[in-house]
Design an enzyme around this catalytic site. Sequence first.
Site, PDB file in Angstrom:
ATOM      1  N   ARG A 271      -7.133  12.934   0.897  1.00 47.57           N
ATOM      2  CA  ARG A 271      -6.197  13.418   1.742  1.00 47.57           C
ATOM      3  C   ARG A 271      -4.635  12.846   1.173  1.00 47.57           C
ATOM      4  NH1 ARG A 271      -7.324  10.097   7.334  1.00 47.57           N
ATOM      5  NH2 ARG A 271      -9.420  11.171   7.236  1.00 47.57           N
ATOM      6  N   HIS A 272      -4.660  11.790   0.754  1.00 49.25           N
ATOM      7  CA  HIS A 272      -3.496  11.180   0.156  1.00 49.25           C
ATOM      8  C   HIS A 272      -3.431  10.846  -1.146  1.00 49.25           C
ATOM      9  CE1 HIS A 272      -5.154   7.606   1.408  1.00 49.25           C
ATOM     10  NE2 HIS A 272      -4.951   7.727   2.963  1.00 49.25           N
TER      11      HIS A 272
ATOM     12  N   ASP B 151      -0.040   4.454  -0.090  1.00 49.32           N
ATOM     13  CA  ASP B 151      -0.810   5.602   0.265  1.00 49.32           C
ATOM     14  C   ASP B 151       0.188   6.685   1.068  1.00 49.32           C
ATOM     15  OD1 ASP B 151      -3.008   4.430  -0.405  1.00 49.32           O
ATOM     16  OD2 ASP B 151      -3.994   4.155   1.581  1.00 49.32           O
ATOM     17  N   HIS B 152       1.052   6.035   1.747  1.00 43.44           N
ATOM     18  CA  HIS B 152       1.777   7.088   2.557  1.00 43.44           C
ATOM     19  C   HIS B 152       2.843   7.929   1.810  1.00 43.44           C
ATOM     20  CE1 HIS B 152      -0.831   6.804   5.709  1.00 43.44           C
ATOM     21  NE2 HIS B 152      -0.619   5.518   6.053  1.00 43.44           N
TER      22      HIS B 152
ATOM     23  N   ARG C  11      -9.427   8.113  -0.746  1.00 43.85           N
ATOM     24  CA  ARG C  11     -10.377   8.449   0.106  1.00 43.85           C
ATOM     25  C   ARG C  11     -11.393   9.641  -0.544  1.00 43.85           C
ATOM     26  NH1 ARG C  11      -8.819   6.545   5.482  1.00 43.85           N
ATOM     27  NH2 ARG C  11     -10.550   7.903   6.409  1.00 43.85           N
TER      28      ARG C  11
ATOM     29  N   GLU D 127      -8.605   0.381  -2.825  1.00 38.35           N
ATOM     30  CA  GLU D 127      -9.380   0.452  -1.343  1.00 38.35           C
ATOM     31  C   GLU D 127     -10.414   1.576  -1.760  1.00 38.35           C
ATOM     32  OE1 GLU D 127      -7.414   0.903   2.158  1.00 38.35           O
ATOM     33  OE2 GLU D 127      -6.443  -1.018   1.599  1.00 38.35           O
TER      34      GLU D 127
ATOM     35  N   GLY E  48       1.040  -1.224   4.281  1.00 35.51           N
ATOM     36  CA  GLY E  48       1.568   0.112   3.867  1.00 35.51           C
ATOM     37  C   GLY E  48       2.445   0.737   4.988  1.00 35.51           C
ATOM     38  N   HIS E  49       1.777   0.997   6.269  1.00 31.14           N
ATOM     39  CA  HIS E  49       2.574   2.039   7.031  1.00 31.14           C
ATOM     40  C   HIS E  49       4.047   1.466   7.248  1.00 31.14           C
ATOM     41  CE1 HIS E  49       2.767   5.201   9.830  1.00 31.14           C
ATOM     42  NE2 HIS E  49       3.420   4.455  10.650  1.00 31.14           N
TER      43      HIS E  49
ATOM     44  N   ASN F 266       0.794  -1.203   0.195  1.00 35.36           N
ATOM     45  CA  ASN F 266      -0.219  -0.099  -0.062  1.00 35.36           C
ATOM     46  C   ASN F 266       1.144   1.214  -0.084  1.00 35.36           C
ATOM     47  OD1 ASN F 266      -1.480   2.427   1.136  1.00 35.36           O
ATOM     48  ND2 ASN F 266      -3.029   0.999   1.737  1.00 35.36           N
TER      49      ASN F 266
ATOM     50  N   THR G 276      -6.787   6.579   9.876  1.00 37.45           N
ATOM     51  CA  THR G 276      -6.688   5.453   9.212  1.00 37.45           C
ATOM     52  C   THR G 276      -7.984   4.568   9.404  1.00 37.45           C
ATOM     53  OG1 THR G 276      -5.403   3.649   8.430  1.00 37.45           O
ATOM     54  CG2 THR G 276      -5.562   3.983  10.856  1.00 37.45           C
ATOM     55  N   THR G 277      -8.126   3.629   8.430  1.00 42.11           N
ATOM     56  CA  THR G 277      -9.536   3.082   8.432  1.00 42.11           C
ATOM     57  C   THR G 277      -9.456   2.292  10.102  1.00 42.11           C
ATOM     58  OG1 THR G 277      -8.939   2.315   6.181  1.00 42.11           O
ATOM     59  CG2 THR G 277     -10.578   1.143   7.494  1.00 42.11           C
TER      60      THR G 277
ATOM     61  N   GLU H 210     -10.977  -9.345   3.450  1.00 39.59           N
ATOM     62  CA  GLU H 210      -9.607  -9.085   4.068  1.00 39.59           C
ATOM     63  C   GLU H 210      -9.926  -8.890   5.505  1.00 39.59           C
ATOM     64  OE1 GLU H 210      -7.292  -6.032   1.996  1.00 39.59           O
ATOM     65  OE2 GLU H 210      -6.631  -5.369   3.836  1.00 39.59           O
TER      66      GLU H 210
ATOM     67  N   HIS I 218      -5.571   3.691  -1.474  1.00 39.79           N
ATOM     68  CA  HIS I 218      -7.059   3.885  -0.776  1.00 39.79           C
ATOM     69  C   HIS I 218      -7.475   5.398  -1.429  1.00 39.79           C
ATOM     70  CE1 HIS I 218      -9.680   4.254   2.890  1.00 39.79           C
ATOM     71  NE2 HIS I 218     -10.221   4.518   2.014  1.00 39.79           N
TER      72      HIS I 218
ATOM     73  N   HIS J 199      -3.773  -4.395   7.881  1.00 37.27           N
ATOM     74  CA  HIS J 199      -3.720  -3.506   8.808  1.00 37.27           C
ATOM     75  C   HIS J 199      -2.988  -3.541   9.988  1.00 37.27           C
ATOM     76  CE1 HIS J 199      -5.217   0.305  10.475  1.00 37.27           C
ATOM     77  NE2 HIS J 199      -5.895   0.532   9.397  1.00 37.27           N
ATOM     78  N   GLY J 200      -1.862  -2.608  10.215  1.00 36.63           N
ATOM     79  CA  GLY J 200      -1.133  -2.672  11.344  1.00 36.63           C
ATOM     80  C   GLY J 200      -0.025  -3.559  11.382  1.00 36.63           C
TER      81      GLY J 200
ATOM     82  N   ARG K 137       3.345  18.615   1.410  1.00 36.95           N
ATOM     83  CA  ARG K 137       3.849  20.037   0.814  1.00 36.95           C
ATOM     84  C   ARG K 137       3.167  20.583  -0.381  1.00 36.95           C
ATOM     85  NH1 ARG K 137       9.240  22.040   1.399  1.00 36.95           N
ATOM     86  NH2 ARG K 137       9.687  21.906   3.463  1.00 36.95           N
TER      87      ARG K 137
END
Length: 238
Positions: free
Chosen positions: A49-50, A9-10, A45, A70, A213-214, A7, A100-101, A151, A43, A191-192, A18
Amino acid sequence: MIKLGVNVDHIATIRQARGVSEPDPVAAAILAELAGADGITVHLREDRRHIQDRDVEILRQTVKTRLNLEMAMTDEMVAIALKILPDAVTLVPEGRHELTTEGGLDVALLQSTLKQKIALLKQAGIVVSLFVEPDIDQIRASHKVGADYIEIHTGTYCEVGSSVERREQLQRIELAISAAKKLNLGVNAGHGLDYRNIGPVVALAGIEEFNIGHSIVSRAVLVGMGQAVREMLQLLKR
Ligand code: PXP
């Protein structure tokens, strides 16, 4: 072989901080694929936002593995998915103020709307996955509404503090996997998950793909820092 969906996204989160054009999640997706990722997840959204619409459009043209979009199950997002045609869509709940979700979809509650949206997506040839808690009722409902995959939300497993609670959460995940398999649902998880907590989940048989992702983006920033500084020092002729 267990698959990895990365993922990105980040990467877009850093770019949006920026309001410029880099780092580009499209470039990150290419590097993830070159490193062996089996798929790319983004994702889109509702508040953008990203990830931006432009990212999804370009990723559709550049991703060589599988693009998993997503999204919330809104009319706007379904229309975007039907236009872009990702390989897979993962439907997630979305709250405006969440970082986050925060949890799985309440499939049991949303049955009629989900059934209709899933049918539209599947008619277009998109594989549909539902992000759910490791809960038998949610899994039965996912089967009923026509999902191809679930998932499993691994967030609670990742967050609990004690080893007893962690074992309980692993058991919940294990039961969820076997319930899904009995209903012929494919099983992904995410997730996580990070470099420390993923081992016991990998050891449970039956999960086809992990979406992460993260932790990967966090690790990428740190392991890349030395090289980035060395390159700048070279430009300073030091
Ligand atoms: N799967 C789903 C459905 C998600 O919403 C997310 C977060 O966007 C992930 C996986 C990846 O979670 P993480 O960034 O914590 O690895």
